[in-house]
Design a protein around this motif. Structure first.
Motif, PDB file in Angstrom:
ATOM      1  N   ASP A  61      46.155  48.704  77.505  1.00 42.15           N
ATOM      2  CA  ASP A  61      45.830  47.319  77.187  1.00 42.15           C
ATOM      3  C   ASP A  61      44.674  47.297  76.188  1.00 42.15           C
ATOM      4  O   ASP A  61      43.724  48.058  76.308  1.00 42.15           O
ATOM      5  CB  ASP A  61      45.430  46.595  78.477  1.00 42.15           C
ATOM      6  N   ASP A  64      41.495  46.230  77.994  1.00 36.20           N
ATOM      7  CA  ASP A  64      41.055  47.049  79.124  1.00 36.20           C
ATOM      8  C   ASP A  64      41.673  48.441  78.988  1.00 36.20           C
ATOM      9  O   ASP A  64      42.793  48.695  79.428  1.00 36.20           O
ATOM     10  CB  ASP A  64      41.516  46.367  80.424  1.00 36.20           C
ATOM     11  N   GLY A  92      49.789  43.763  71.932  1.00 36.62           N
ATOM     12  CA  GLY A  92      48.512  43.615  72.651  1.00 36.62           C
ATOM     13  C   GLY A  92      48.071  44.898  73.332  1.00 36.62           C
ATOM     14  O   GLY A  92      47.138  44.891  74.131  1.00 36.62           O
TER      15      GLY A  92
HETATM   16  C1  LIG Z   1      47.546  45.600  82.038  1.00 37.97           C
HETATM   17  O1  LIG Z   1      47.988  45.351  80.712  1.00 37.97           O
HETATM   18  C2  LIG Z   1      49.218  44.626  80.626  1.00 37.97           C
HETATM   19  C3  LIG Z   1      49.652  44.581  79.166  1.00 37.97           C
HETATM   20  O2  LIG Z   1      48.663  44.129  78.281  1.00 37.97           O
HETATM   21  C4  LIG Z   1      48.996  43.254  81.239  1.00 37.97           C
HETATM   22  O3  LIG Z   1      50.214  42.530  81.178  1.00 37.97           O
HETATM   23  C5  LIG Z   1      48.572  43.417  82.697  1.00 37.97           C
HETATM   24  O4  LIG Z   1      48.294  42.166  83.245  1.00 37.97           O
HETATM   25  C6  LIG Z   1      47.337  44.305  82.787  1.00 37.97           C
HETATM   26  N1  LIG Z   1      47.052  44.593  84.183  1.00 37.97           N
HETATM   27  C7  LIG Z   1      45.825  44.504  84.690  1.00 37.97           C
HETATM   28  C8  LIG Z   1      45.703  44.908  86.126  1.00 37.97           C
HETATM   29  O5  LIG Z   1      44.850  44.135  84.051  1.00 37.97           O
END
Ligand SMILES: *[C@@H]1O[C@H](CO)[C@@H](O)[C@H](O)[C@H]1NC(C)=O
Length: 157
Positions: A61, A64, A92
């Motif tokens: 992500d 994150d 993204g």
């Molecule tokens: C992790 O990244 C994905 C894709 O960007 C996102 O859809 C998902 O909500 C994220 N999960 C967390 C736990 O932050």
């Protein structure tokens, strides 16, 4: 035209559910793994390509980096090429290929290159094939001819 394509894609997904086609698989990430025989961290005319090397594609992500959304590994063929399938859209996210392991005992130190690929449908790249930059391994001892390569590159006099 775009609508027709979308309809065909949707139809293929229906077929996929029925087991006729693969619907999820949207991209192929392709690249090549080299042995950096000069330990320069780029490809030179003396570079060799590694068969049976393992690469990993990882998407994270963008916000994150700890959130790994996709991981797949692949092996190179006799000419050092790999191709790994990627399911889904990865807008993204930051997707990168890294060199993991090499069967060549003389050339198995990862050069720590991260080859970034865009795996978003909206990236403006029409093809499903996405080409990653070379990733490689460093040879234990640089070849003697590397001196010539360096001269050619005018890095040394
Ligand atoms: C992790 O990244 C994905 C894709 O960007 C996102 O859809 C998902 O909500 C994220 N999960 C967390 C736990 O932050």
């Amino acid at each position: 035209m775009a609508k027709t394509v979308a309809l065909i894609a949707a139809a293929l997904c229906v077929l996929a559910l029925a087991g006729f086609a693969q619907c999820e698989e949207q991209f192929s990430v392709m690249g090549r793994v080299y042995c950096d025989t000069c330990r320069l961290q780029f490809v030179t005319r003396l570079s060799e390509f590694i068969s049976g090397a393992k690469v990993r594609l990882e998407c994270r992500d963008r916000q994150d980096a700890k959130n790994v959304t996709y991981t797949i590994e692949g092996l190179t063929d006799a000419e050092g090429y790999y191709s790994v399938p990627v399911a889904g859209d990865h807008e993204g996210e930051i997707c990168e290929v890294t060199a993991v392991s090499s069967p060549d005992a003389e050339c198995n130190e990862p050069a720590n290159e991260r080859a970034r690929v865009s795996l978003a449908k909206n990236s403006g790249i029409p093809s499903q094939n996405r080409y990653a930059n070379f990733v490689g391994f460093l040879k234990k001892e640089p070849l003697p001819e590397c001196v010539d390569v360096l001269k050619e590159l005018t890095l040394v006099e």
